[in-house]
Design a protein around this motif. Structure first.
Motif, PDB file in Angstrom:
ATOM      1  N   ARG A  47       0.831  -1.206   0.000  1.00 30.69           N
ATOM      2  CA  ARG A  47       0.000   0.000   0.000  1.00 30.69           C
ATOM      3  C   ARG A  47       0.867   1.258   0.000  1.00 30.69           C
ATOM      4  O   ARG A  47       0.484   2.285  -0.562  1.00 30.69           O
ATOM      5  CB  ARG A  47      -0.944  -0.004   1.201  1.00 30.69           C
ATOM      6  N   ALA A  50       1.965   1.698  -3.480  1.00 29.68           N
ATOM      7  CA  ALA A  50       0.847   2.168  -4.295  1.00 29.68           C
ATOM      8  C   ALA A  50       0.514   3.630  -4.032  1.00 29.68           C
ATOM      9  O   ALA A  50      -0.103   4.287  -4.864  1.00 29.68           O
ATOM     10  CB  ALA A  50      -0.386   1.307  -4.028  1.00 29.68           C
ATOM     11  N   ALA A  72      -1.902   8.379  -5.278  1.00 31.76           N
ATOM     12  CA  ALA A  72      -1.946   7.004  -5.796  1.00 31.76           C
ATOM     13  C   ALA A  72      -2.256   6.963  -7.294  1.00 31.76           C
ATOM     14  O   ALA A  72      -1.586   6.271  -8.060  1.00 31.76           O
ATOM     15  CB  ALA A  72      -2.982   6.192  -5.028  1.00 31.76           C
ATOM     16  N   ALA A  73      -3.241   7.736  -7.728  1.00 33.09           N
ATOM     17  CA  ALA A  73      -3.683   7.653  -9.122  1.00 33.09           C
ATOM     18  C   ALA A  73      -2.586   8.098 -10.078  1.00 33.09           C
ATOM     19  O   ALA A  73      -2.500   7.608 -11.201  1.00 33.09           O
ATOM     20  CB  ALA A  73      -4.918   8.509  -9.308  1.00 33.09           C
ATOM     21  N   LEU A  77       0.216   2.959 -11.191  1.00 35.91           N
ATOM     22  CA  LEU A  77       0.391   1.564 -10.807  1.00 35.91           C
ATOM     23  C   LEU A  77      -0.996   0.927 -10.783  1.00 35.91           C
ATOM     24  O   LEU A  77      -1.991   1.609 -10.573  1.00 35.91           O
ATOM     25  CB  LEU A  77       1.016   1.475  -9.412  1.00 35.91           C
ATOM     26  N   SER A  78      -1.038  -0.362 -11.023  1.00 34.47           N
ATOM     27  CA  SER A  78      -2.305  -1.079 -10.922  1.00 34.47           C
ATOM     28  C   SER A  78      -2.238  -1.993  -9.721  1.00 34.47           C
ATOM     29  O   SER A  78      -1.210  -2.595  -9.455  1.00 34.47           O
ATOM     30  CB  SER A  78      -2.551  -1.924 -12.164  1.00 34.47           C
ATOM     31  N   MET A  79      -3.376  -2.110  -9.043  1.00 41.07           N
ATOM     32  CA  MET A  79      -3.378  -2.993  -7.885  1.00 41.07           C
ATOM     33  C   MET A  79      -4.537  -3.967  -7.999  1.00 41.07           C
ATOM     34  O   MET A  79      -5.637  -3.586  -8.384  1.00 41.07           O
ATOM     35  CB  MET A  79      -3.506  -2.143  -6.621  1.00 41.07           C
ATOM     36  N   PHE A  81      -6.704  -6.490  -5.638  1.00 39.67           N
ATOM     37  CA  PHE A  81      -6.925  -6.710  -4.211  1.00 39.67           C
ATOM     38  C   PHE A  81      -7.404  -8.127  -3.949  1.00 39.67           C
ATOM     39  O   PHE A  81      -7.987  -8.779  -4.809  1.00 39.67           O
ATOM     40  CB  PHE A  81      -7.976  -5.726  -3.693  1.00 39.67           C
ATOM     41  N   PRO A  99     -10.747   2.906 -14.930  1.00 36.52           N
ATOM     42  CA  PRO A  99      -9.476   3.642 -14.886  1.00 36.52           C
ATOM     43  C   PRO A  99      -9.217   4.465 -16.145  1.00 36.52           C
ATOM     44  O   PRO A  99      -8.666   5.567 -16.063  1.00 36.52           O
ATOM     45  CB  PRO A  99      -8.425   2.549 -14.719  1.00 36.52           C
ATOM     46  N   ARG A 164      -9.155  -5.050 -15.103  1.00 34.36           N
ATOM     47  CA  ARG A 164      -9.172  -3.644 -14.728  1.00 34.36           C
ATOM     48  C   ARG A 164      -7.743  -3.153 -14.463  1.00 34.36           C
ATOM     49  O   ARG A 164      -7.421  -1.990 -14.699  1.00 34.36           O
ATOM     50  CB  ARG A 164     -10.045  -3.459 -13.483  1.00 34.36           C
ATOM     51  N   ARG A 168      -4.928  -0.404 -18.285  1.00 30.73           N
ATOM     52  CA  ARG A 168      -4.367   0.941 -18.421  1.00 30.73           C
ATOM     53  C   ARG A 168      -2.853   0.948 -18.572  1.00 30.73           C
ATOM     54  O   ARG A 168      -2.227   1.986 -18.440  1.00 30.73           O
ATOM     55  CB  ARG A 168      -4.762   1.794 -17.241  1.00 30.73           C
ATOM     56  N   LEU A 174       0.699  -4.391  -8.849  1.00 26.90           N
ATOM     57  CA  LEU A 174       0.822  -4.770  -7.450  1.00 26.90           C
ATOM     58  C   LEU A 174      -0.333  -5.723  -7.154  1.00 26.90           C
ATOM     59  O   LEU A 174      -1.492  -5.390  -7.379  1.00 26.90           O
ATOM     60  CB  LEU A 174       0.721  -3.541  -6.550  1.00 26.90           C
TER      61      LEU A 174
ATOM     62  N   ASP B 210     -11.123  -1.928   0.647  1.00 29.26           N
ATOM     63  CA  ASP B 210     -10.464  -2.224  -0.623  1.00 29.26           C
ATOM     64  C   ASP B 210     -11.161  -1.538  -1.787  1.00 29.26           C
ATOM     65  O   ASP B 210     -10.508  -1.091  -2.735  1.00 29.26           O
ATOM     66  CB  ASP B 210     -10.462  -3.740  -0.877  1.00 29.26           C
ATOM     67  N   ARG B 216      -9.439   4.838  -5.576  1.00 30.03           N
ATOM     68  CA  ARG B 216      -8.333   5.811  -5.532  1.00 30.03           C
ATOM     69  C   ARG B 216      -7.274   5.447  -6.570  1.00 30.03           C
ATOM     70  O   ARG B 216      -6.749   6.317  -7.268  1.00 30.03           O
ATOM     71  CB  ARG B 216      -7.701   5.825  -4.146  1.00 30.03           C
ATOM     72  N   MET B 217      -6.977   4.155  -6.671  1.00 32.73           N
ATOM     73  CA  MET B 217      -5.990   3.724  -7.662  1.00 32.73           C
ATOM     74  C   MET B 217      -6.478   4.055  -9.069  1.00 32.73           C
ATOM     75  O   MET B 217      -5.681   4.347  -9.954  1.00 32.73           O
ATOM     76  CB  MET B 217      -5.752   2.214  -7.578  1.00 32.73           C
ATOM     77  N   ASP B 218      -7.799   3.961  -9.263  1.00 34.24           N
ATOM     78  CA  ASP B 218      -8.352   4.215 -10.588  1.00 34.24           C
ATOM     79  C   ASP B 218      -8.413   5.700 -10.914  1.00 34.24           C
ATOM     80  O   ASP B 218      -8.855   6.069 -12.000  1.00 34.24           O
ATOM     81  CB  ASP B 218      -9.759   3.614 -10.694  1.00 34.24           C
ATOM     82  N   GLY B 219      -8.042   6.525  -9.963  1.00 35.36           N
ATOM     83  CA  GLY B 219      -7.944   7.945 -10.261  1.00 35.36           C
ATOM     84  C   GLY B 219      -9.114   8.782  -9.777  1.00 35.36           C
ATOM     85  O   GLY B 219      -9.270   9.918 -10.224  1.00 35.36           O
TER      86      GLY B 219
END
Ligand SMILES: Nc1ncnc2c1ncn2[C@@H]1O[C@H](COP(=O)(O)OP(=O)(O)O)[C@@H](O)[C@H]1O
Ligand SMILES: [Mg+2]
Lengths: 384, 320
Positions: A47, A50, A72-73, A77-79, A81, A99, A164, A168, A174, B210, B216-219
């Protein structure tokens, strides 16, 4: 695609120090597993990479550029979960497109109803549709595009989450225990698929798992984490054959490595009072620990080093694991035997065990690997 | 078995107690004044033609009108002409009780206007409540900031404050800025719903972290997360809150009564009900109950439509 570098990252939650100075460099296109027991700080480290959590100290760099303080955005990076974290109200296609929509459409263009008619939106939207299309083809989830996540099985959700992540084209992937919610069979299958995906995309992967088999089978390098530290980071074969720490040796390998206490005095190495060999190089006298993998132990009738009785047996078909209770000792050792040797192994049978000291790993009392202790193998000429 | 019977008996008894007033309301809205007074006619009333005394009274001709009508009744005396006009009026003014009650409800008071006011006020209140409560609930449930627990404690504390206790200060404040007798006065005091914040916060607690991290990761920005992720997942809880909020403010009599003092144009439906209260002839229960029926109908219909999701929201079933 890019390399990652993590330098002396620490993290505290209140009083507890979860990461105690982690340093790790991941090369471009490398697949690195972070493996360790539950609660050792793997997810926290991921995290922090990320950007979802700030480190207490230390730095992260992606492709040579420090990203501390970058949102983060914006780290690209892609995560993936553990719980997949798909948007429950969106279809599979919409989930995968999120994304891209967030990145390439402006806030106005994303508006429902009027958004699609704004200038430029049409081309953007068709680009996104193409990208979603190619991701779903790669993962073979084409027929699911119009379903909601609630209508998918665990394995399918997992693929959508991967889709997902890869749509991108991120600097690195990650993955946080992405397989732990799948059943055993699907896990093995998906394991291979993720490894293939890595080879195909030639992307950087950081893969968190508590499962050593996943780590061993997929990675270029494994970073073994315990108690907030990386104990060793090396190729899987090195981690297994040449661990630098007794905790690494004990964590990797199933069944667990056998640890026997040995004593070093006057150039003699003794086990349970019996001389095993002579050291060739001066080392400090004292108590050491001898690690022997189950496959290093051999059944032998002539001049066994230790004897014991068979206390428990597990027959896996291709191999047999036997737990031997050592004579006059409280400890047990595990032995791997070929199926042909099974007739010598009955519950309660007395067996003799031998091994070659070359296969043994010697650790000091603190668990540090002692590579300098070279032993001249002499145990075949011994007093019975 | 017997336990089941008892369970059902008790539930039926409870249902009767709850439904009895609605039964009365609906029944009265069908009956003629005479039937209501005498308590006859069953649920629907006999629906015999009845004469609206007020309507007849309005048609009572004065001297000029009798004179104007004289050519139609050649060779009759004034009182004969009057009797003829009145007889005609009685025929014209006779209706079925149900028609009488429901037309009266709309004619006697501008009920449509009141319904529209009710719609404007409840919809604005609910809309702004959501606008405030969702980001607040999100922050209380999912963001880490100093003093979060204390703020949530305050929210819980505010749940304990009865509206009547702060009604007077609120009224004085609104009066000072000259906002009484406006829609603003009807809406603004209710726009921050601590109950809404509390309810949504409890629901948001069940949303996995999660999912938010993935967003958040997706922007997505934090506000985008509130509207694009939390809102769609919280629809059941939001519906539950909508029912509470809309029922409370649609039916509210207390607050509109305080801040709407002059113009009938701002009357909400419950204030409209007063139009039928204490009428001189005292026999306006029928139209009054018809009005009441019309007022509660939108709520009942809305509830029936949203029933299933509403119950989901009440039980706060999160998602897996
Ligand atoms: N937000 C947090 N607040 C307090 N403690 C946390 C938080 N997140 C993780 N921890 C603690 O940090 C330790 C490591 O957690 P984690 O990184 O999730 O472990 P892993 O993924 O290796 O199982 C755990 O003891 C956990 O309780
Ligand atoms: Mg974890």
């Amino acid at each position: 695609m890019a390399g990652l570098s993590i330098s002396s990252v620490t993290k505290r939650f209140g009083e507890t120090e979860v990461l105690k100075g982690v340093t790790l460099d991941v090369a471009d296109a490398e697949f690195v597993s972070l493996v360790g027991p539950s609660g050792c700080g793997k997810s926290t480290l991921l995290r922090i990479i990320a950007g979802l959590e700030d480190p207490t100290s230390g730095d992260i760099a992606i492709d040579g550029k420090a990203v501390t303080g970058t949102r983060a955005a914006d780290r690209n990076l892609s995560m993936v979960f553990q719980s997949y974290a798909l948007y429950p109200h969106l279809t599979v296609a919409e989930n995968i497109a999120v994304p891209l929509r967030m990145r390439s459409l402006s806030a106005v263009q994303r508006l429902p109803l009027i958004g699609p008619f704004l200038p430029g939106a049409k081309e953007q939207r068709s680009e996104i549709a193409t990208a979603v299309q190619s991701a779903t083809e790669m993962l073979e989830i084409g027929p699911l595009l119009d379903r909601k996540p609630g209508q998918l099985s665990g394995g399918q959700r997992q693929r959508v989450a991967l889709g997902r992540a890869l749509v991108r084209d991120p600097a690195a992937f990650l993955l946080d225990e992405p397989l732990s919610n799948l059943d055993a069979k699907l896990r093995v299958q998906t394991r291979a698929e993720i490894a293939q995906l890595h080879r195909r995309l030639k992307a950087t992967f950081i893969y968190v798992t508590h499962d050593q088999v996943e780590a061993m089978t997929m990675s270029d390098r494994i970073a073994v984490m315990m108690g907030g530290e990386i104990l060793q980071c090396d190729a899987p074969s090195v981690i297994y054959e040449d661990p630098s720490n007794i905790r690494v040796a004990e964590f990797i390998g199933s069944p667990k490595i056998n640890i026997l206490p040995v004593e070093l005095a006057n150039t003699e190495m003794t086990l349970f009072g019996r001389v095993l060999g002579y050291i060739t190089e001066a080392a400090q006298a004292g108590i050491y620990q001898l690690g022997l993998r189950p496959e290093a132990l051999k059944l032998t009738q002539a001049a066994p080093v230790v004897t014991g009785t068979v206390a428990h047996m597990e027959n896996l078909g291709s191999e047999v694991y036997a737990q031997i209770a050592l004579a006059n000792q409280t400890s047990r050792v595990t032995l791997r035997a070929a199926p042909a040797e099974r007739r010598n192994l009955r519950l309660g049978a007395e067996v003799g065990l031998g091994f070659s000291l070359k296969d043994g790993l010697i650790f000091d009392a603190d668990g540090k690997r002692q590579r300098r202790v070279e032993v001249a193998v002499t145990h075949e000429r011994e007093v019975a | 078995m017997t336990r089941d019977i008892w369970k059902h008996l008790i539930l039926i008894l409870g249902a009767i107690i709850v439904l009895a007033p609605f039964y009365m309301m609906l029944s009265y809205s069908f009956k003629s004044p005479g039937e209501i007074d005498r308590g006859t006619g069953g649920f629907f009333g006999a629906q015999e033609m009845m004469v609206d005394p007020r309507c007849v009274k309005l048609r009572d001709p004065n001297r000029d009108e009798i004179a104007a009508a004289a050519p139609q009744y050649p060779g009759r005396s004034d009182s004969e002409i009057r009797n003829a006009i009145m007889a005609q009026a009685e025929i014209d003014c006779s209706t079925r009780p149900v028609v009488f009650n429901y037309t009266k409800a709309f004619i006697e008071a501008p009920l449509l206007r009141y319904l529209l006011n009710g719609l404007i006020v409840t919809a604005s209140i609910f809309f702004i409540q959501v606008l405030v409560a969702l980001p607040a609930a999100y922050a209380l449930a999912k963001l880490k900031f100093w003093g979060r627990e204390a703020v949530f404690g305050l929210v819980l504390f505010c749940l304990l404050i009865p509206v009547h206790a702060i009604a007077l200060p609120l009224y004085i404040m609104l009066a000072k800025v000259g906002l009484t007798n406006t829609y603003v006065a009807l809406v603004v005091p209710w726009t921050i719903s601590v109950f809404g914040i509390f309810l949504m916060r409890q629901f948001f607690m069940t949303v996995p972290d999660d999912l938010i991290d993935a967003a958040r990761m997706d922007g997505m920005t934090e506000l985008a997360i509130v509207w694009r992720v939390m809102l769609p997942t919280a629809i059941p809880a939001l519906l539950a809150f909508a029912i509470f909020s809309i029922v409370a403010h649609w039916n509210d009599y207390f607050w509109p009564r305080i801040v709407v003092t002059g113009s009938r144009d701002l009357f909400t439906p419950p204030l409209g009900l007063r139009e039928f209260k204490g009428d001189a002839d005292g026999s306006f229960f029928g139209p009054m109950m018809a009005t009441a029926t019309i007022i509660v109908m939108p709520l009942i219909v809305a509830f029936l439509v949203a029933q299933r999701r509403f119950i989901e929201g009440i039980t706060l079933s999160g998602m897996k």
